[in-house]
Enzyme design. Structure first.
Site, mmCIF file in Angstrom:
data_model
loop_
_atom_site.group_PDB
_atom_site.id
_atom_site.type_symbol
_atom_site.label_atom_id
_atom_site.label_comp_id
_atom_site.label_asym_id
_atom_site.label_seq_id
_atom_site.Cartn_x
_atom_site.Cartn_y
_atom_site.Cartn_z
ATOM 1 N N GLY A 192 0.839 -1.200 0.000
ATOM 2 C CA GLY A 192 0.000 0.000 0.000
ATOM 3 C C GLY A 192 0.868 1.243 0.000
ATOM 4 N N GLN A 228 2.526 9.962 2.046
ATOM 5 C CA GLN A 228 3.897 9.429 2.118
ATOM 6 C C GLN A 228 4.791 9.942 0.988
ATOM 7 O OE1 GLN A 228 2.203 5.268 2.595
ATOM 8 N NE2 GLN A 228 4.083 5.055 3.756
ATOM 9 N N CYS A 240 5.787 -0.369 7.477
ATOM 10 C CA CYS A 240 5.470 0.898 6.805
ATOM 11 C C CYS A 240 6.670 1.322 5.969
ATOM 12 C CB CYS A 240 5.152 1.965 7.851
ATOM 13 S SG CYS A 240 4.666 3.543 7.137
ATOM 14 N N LEU A 241 6.394 1.713 4.734
ATOM 15 C CA LEU A 241 7.495 2.146 3.852
ATOM 16 C C LEU A 241 8.133 3.431 4.370
ATOM 17 C CD1 LEU A 241 5.791 1.397 0.410
ATOM 18 C CD2 LEU A 241 7.501 -0.001 1.602
ATOM 19 N N HIS A 282 -4.528 1.112 7.790
ATOM 20 C CA HIS A 282 -3.183 1.713 7.915
ATOM 21 C C HIS A 282 -3.050 2.917 6.962
ATOM 22 C CE1 HIS A 282 1.373 1.183 8.196
ATOM 23 N NE2 HIS A 282 1.254 1.930 7.115
ATOM 24 N N GLU A 283 -3.506 2.736 5.720
ATOM 25 C CA GLU A 283 -3.369 3.819 4.724
ATOM 26 C C GLU A 283 -4.305 4.987 5.041
ATOM 27 O OE1 GLU A 283 -0.845 3.559 3.006
ATOM 28 O OE2 GLU A 283 -0.532 1.410 3.154
ATOM 29 N N HIS A 304 -2.718 7.201 7.453
ATOM 30 C CA HIS A 304 -1.735 8.124 6.850
ATOM 31 C C HIS A 304 -2.416 9.413 6.388
ATOM 32 C CE1 HIS A 304 2.130 6.134 6.820
ATOM 33 N NE2 HIS A 304 1.670 5.053 6.222
#
Ligand code: K1U
Ligand code: ZN
Length: 169
Positions: free
Chosen positions: A46, A51, A92-93, A134-135, A138
């Site tokens: 994702g 981000q 997480c990226l 999660h997204e 963000h």
């Protein structure tokens, strides 16, 4: 397609609250293509626009094994969440190399526009439900480490700041 730079925790820009996408136009379609390319290159499941320093409500996801089922959620809204919750391991990226358990709803329904501007409802469970939550966090300026204890979070912050200092040298 362009590879977009990903913001790393604790960059203050990760705490910005995203605004709704006003119109799904060519600019948004290019952003979608670039975000999908960036997510696949980074081997993520994702990516939220936050981000990549774009503060508009846009998410891309692909939880398929074959990495051939991209999901684009523009202006996503949670319309239902299960009462049942579970701990799931997340990564997480924006916080590379850190994995920890976060409590999430087992299933969620989300209504969003796709990349053509058509409204769709997604019924998600399993890893897709975890990833959607999660997204969407963000987009509200929330990184998963905010769910961890202050002790863990501070350790992660220090580790990330050290890594970023070393990379700048
Ligand atoms: O938002 C992101 O930074 C992407 C993130 C999405 C995510 C992974 C796992 C749970 C919730 C949300 C990632 O893709 S991290 C890398 C990854 O592929 C992964 C990490 C842990 C478990 C499963 C996948
Ligand atoms: Zn993340």
């Amino acid at each position: 397609m362009a590879l977009l730079p990903i913001l790393y925790y604790p960059d203050p820009k990760l705490y910005k609250v995203a605004k709704p996408v006003a119109v799904v136009d060519a600019r948004i379609q290019t952003l979608v293509a670039d975000m999908l390319f960036t997510m696949y290159e980074a081997k993520g499941i994702g990516l939220a626009a936050t981000q990549v320093d774009v503060h508009e409500r846009l998410i891309v996801i692909d939880t398929s094994e074959e990495r051939d089922q991209p999901l684009v959620l523009i202006n996503p809204e949670l319309t239902w969440k299960s009462e049942a919750t579970h701990l799931n391991e997340e990564g997480c990226l924006s916080v590379p190399g850190v994995y920890d358990d976060v409590m999430r709803h087992d299933a969620v329904h989300v209504t969003a526009l796709d990349e053509t501007g058509v409204s769709r409802t997604i019924k998600a469970d399993g890893i897709l439900a975890v990833c959607v939550q999660h997204e969407m966090d963000h987009l509200l300026g929330k990184v998963f480490v905010e769910y961890l204890s202050p002790l863990k979070r501070n350790r992660i912050k220090t580790k990330m700041q050290k890594l970023q200092r070393e990379e700048l040298r």
